[in-house]
Write an enzyme that holds these catalytic residues in place. Structure first.
Site, PDB file in Angstrom:
ATOM      1  N   TYR A 143     -28.864  71.053  48.337  1.00 51.83           N
ATOM      2  CA  TYR A 143     -29.723  72.144  48.803  1.00 51.83           C
ATOM      3  C   TYR A 143     -31.033  71.676  49.441  1.00 51.83           C
ATOM      4  CZ  TYR A 143     -26.778  75.798  46.923  1.00 51.83           C
ATOM      5  OH  TYR A 143     -25.734  76.658  46.704  1.00 51.83           O
ATOM      6  N   LYS A 145     -18.871  65.589  39.047  1.00 51.20           N
ATOM      7  CA  LYS A 145     -17.708  65.073  39.770  1.00 51.20           C
ATOM      8  C   LYS A 145     -17.892  63.560  39.888  1.00 51.20           C
ATOM      9  CE  LYS A 145     -13.839  65.767  41.884  1.00 51.20           C
ATOM     10  NZ  LYS A 145     -12.632  65.776  41.070  1.00 51.20           N
ATOM     11  N   ASP A 202     -13.823  70.359  38.377  1.00 49.42           N
ATOM     12  CA  ASP A 202     -12.538  71.004  38.692  1.00 49.42           C
ATOM     13  C   ASP A 202     -11.822  71.409  37.401  1.00 49.42           C
ATOM     14  OD1 ASP A 202     -12.323  68.248  38.264  1.00 49.42           O
ATOM     15  OD2 ASP A 202     -10.772  67.911  39.770  1.00 49.42           O
ATOM     16  N   ASP A 229     -23.841  77.080  41.636  1.00 49.42           N
ATOM     17  CA  ASP A 229     -23.682  78.235  42.528  1.00 49.42           C
ATOM     18  C   ASP A 229     -22.230  78.721  42.487  1.00 49.42           C
ATOM     19  OD1 ASP A 229     -24.266  80.111  44.625  1.00 49.42           O
ATOM     20  OD2 ASP A 229     -23.248  78.738  46.004  1.00 49.42           O
ATOM     21  N   ASP A 244     -20.289  82.292  40.479  1.00 46.78           N
ATOM     22  CA  ASP A 244     -19.505  83.369  41.107  1.00 46.78           C
ATOM     23  C   ASP A 244     -18.158  83.493  40.382  1.00 46.78           C
ATOM     24  OD1 ASP A 244     -21.464  83.910  43.098  1.00 46.78           O
ATOM     25  OD2 ASP A 244     -19.927  84.293  44.607  1.00 46.78           O
TER      26      ASP A 244
HETATM   27  C1  IPM Z   1     -27.162  82.238  45.282  1.00 46.82           C
HETATM   28  C2  IPM Z   1     -26.837  82.153  46.751  1.00 46.82           C
HETATM   29  C3  IPM Z   1     -27.710  81.139  47.465  1.00 46.82           C
HETATM   30  C4  IPM Z   1     -27.422  79.789  46.844  1.00 46.82           C
HETATM   31  C5  IPM Z   1     -27.536  81.100  48.997  1.00 46.82           C
HETATM   32  C6  IPM Z   1     -27.928  82.415  49.613  1.00 46.82           C
HETATM   33  C7  IPM Z   1     -28.293  79.982  49.639  1.00 46.82           C
HETATM   34  O1  IPM Z   1     -25.485  81.921  46.940  1.00 46.82           O
HETATM   35  O2  IPM Z   1     -28.330  82.468  44.938  1.00 46.82           O
HETATM   36  O3  IPM Z   1     -26.254  82.121  44.455  1.00 46.82           O
HETATM   37  O4  IPM Z   1     -26.454  79.117  47.218  1.00 46.82           O
HETATM   38  O5  IPM Z   1     -28.174  79.394  45.948  1.00 46.82           O
HETATM   39 MN    MN Z   2     -24.324  82.073  45.134  1.00 45.27          MN
END
Ligand code: IPM
Ligand code: MN
Ligand code: NAD
Length: 359
Positions: free
Chosen positions: A140, A191, A224, A248, A252
């Site tokens: 990042y 990893k 993984d 990140d 999700d």
């Molecule tokens: C999050 C988002 C951000 C990240 C993006 C928008 C850069 O996906 O906050 O989870 O990857 O941190």
């Molecule tokens: Mn995200």
């Protein structure tokens, strides 16, 4: 935390960000006006609209004023198809994460209702872990570049930056959190089998730090394998720690176990000094296709207010917000993504009314 007034900056941002953040702001107003919490709310006009209007992303004086004056920031989401390079989103989001050195992105993966857990034979009690995502390093940082762009010989590089200090402080934050909250297991995922240099550092630091916490069961997994196991049996995880990119992605995935991105909250904190300004945002993005339709789930934003109130010294209120959201899910007083029929505004109002009655 006493009665000193707490100033909270509010940035709705883009897409569904402003509408879910508006609902969260109304909840903060109830806490201020009905419960008497000493909160001062400060709305900032930042995001794609502002950027397209006058080129402003995250002015230095605002960045400094927030750092000096605010206890917390509430952010909606950033990302707008009209700004395909996402330059405003990076300036604002990373301007806070990096600029305020908020090295721990704390993302609870907690299911509030059996109905929302998509795994066969599993319920809410099986999904309760907290991800500590490193928030100031990794890929990042934007180190890298492009060479011979647009030619057949093009080269594109993003460096994965990992520092001893950065790895150690996030690993320690995960263990300290486990210790403080009575959790018994910490798992670090990397990893290191493929990324020999950068992730060997994670492995070594993890091995050193875990020796200081003999009462906590520690485990290492390749990321993984973690993705496999978290779906096969989420009950084995309590605290997870990993780098910026993996955190990140895994959160999700984790959101899917909670009922979707509309249910996932997060905090960005400088874990070793909680008096510094912290930033709170739902895990979800700006979901452009849902914007302006009153259909986005506002619960992630409301649960994010809960995390903020715990951070500011009112942990009972986070529990109250969680209970009210769980009740809304049970009663199907929620948006369509979580099986209800209400719009953004009505679902959030249902939760606020329930909270207001209790205060
Ligand atoms: C999050 C988002 C951000 C990240 C993006 C928008 C850069 O996906 O906050 O989870 O990857 O941190
Ligand atoms: Mn995200
Ligand atoms: P997204 O999180 O916006 O959406 C992913 C999926 O989840 C979509 O199907 C969306 O409809 C659904 N969803 C998200 N939030 C929801 C909610 N509250 N209620 C119901 N459904 C919801 O991710 P994306 O589509 O990959 O990204 C869209 C934009 O948001 C991009 O510009 C991205 O960079 C940005 N983004 C910003 C942040 C942030 O500001 N912290 C986080 C993630 C993505």
């Amino acid at each position: 935390m006493g009665s000193k007034r707490k100033k909270i900056a509010i940035i709705g941002g883009d897409g569904i960000g402003p509408s879910v953040t508006h609902e969260a702001k109304l909840l903060l107003e109830i806490y201020r006006d009905k419960a008497g919490l000493p909160l001062d709310l400060w709305e900032l006009d930042l995001g794609a609209d502002r950027y397209l209007r006058d080129g402003v992303t995250f002015p230095k004086e605002i960045q400094i004023a927030v750092q000096r004056e605010c206890a917390a920031v509430l952010l909606g989401a950033l990302g707008d198809p009209r700004v395909p390079g996402l330059e405003h989103a990076r300036d604002i989001l990373f301007g806070m994460r990096f600029g305020y050195d908020l090295y721990a992105n704390v993302r609870p993966v907690k299911a509030l209702s059996d109905r929302l857990v998509p795994l066969k034979g599993r319920g809410a009690k099986d999904v309760d872990m907290v991800v500590f995502r490193e928030n100031t390093e990794g890929v990042y940082v934007g180190m890298g570049g492009q060479f011979k762009r647009g030619t057949p010989d093009e080269v594109a590089i993003n460096e994965d930056l990992n520092t001893r200090k950065g790895v150690e402080r996030i690993v320690r934050a995960a263990f300290e959190f486990a210790k403080r909250t009575g959790r018994k297991r910490v798992c670090m995922a990397d990893k290191s089998n493929a990324m020999r240099h950068a992730h060997e550092l994670w492995l070594r630091v993890f091995d050193e730090v875990r020796r200081e916490y003999p009462e906590i069961e520690s485990r290492h997994l390749y990321v993984d394998a973690l993705c496999l196991l978290v779906i096969q049996d989420p009950t084995q995880f309590e605290v997870l720690v990993m780098n910026n990119l993996f955190g990140d992605i895994v959160t999700d995935l984790g959101a899917a176990l909670q009922g979707g991105l509309g249910m996932a909250a997060s905090a960005n904190v400088h874990a070793s000094d909680p008096t510094r300004v912290a930033m709170f945002e739902p895990v979800h993005g700006s979901a452009p296709p849902l914007a302006g339709k009153d259909i986005a789930n506002p619960f992630a934003a409301l649960l994010t207010v809960g995390m903020m109130l715990t951070h500011l010294g009112w942990p009972d209120e986070e529990k109250r917000i969680e209970r009210a959201v769980a009740a809304a899910i049970e009663e199907k007083a929620c948006t369509v993504d979580v099986g209800g029929t209400l719009g953004t505004r009505a679902a959030a109002a249902w939760v606020r009314e329930r909270i207001a009655k209790e205060l």
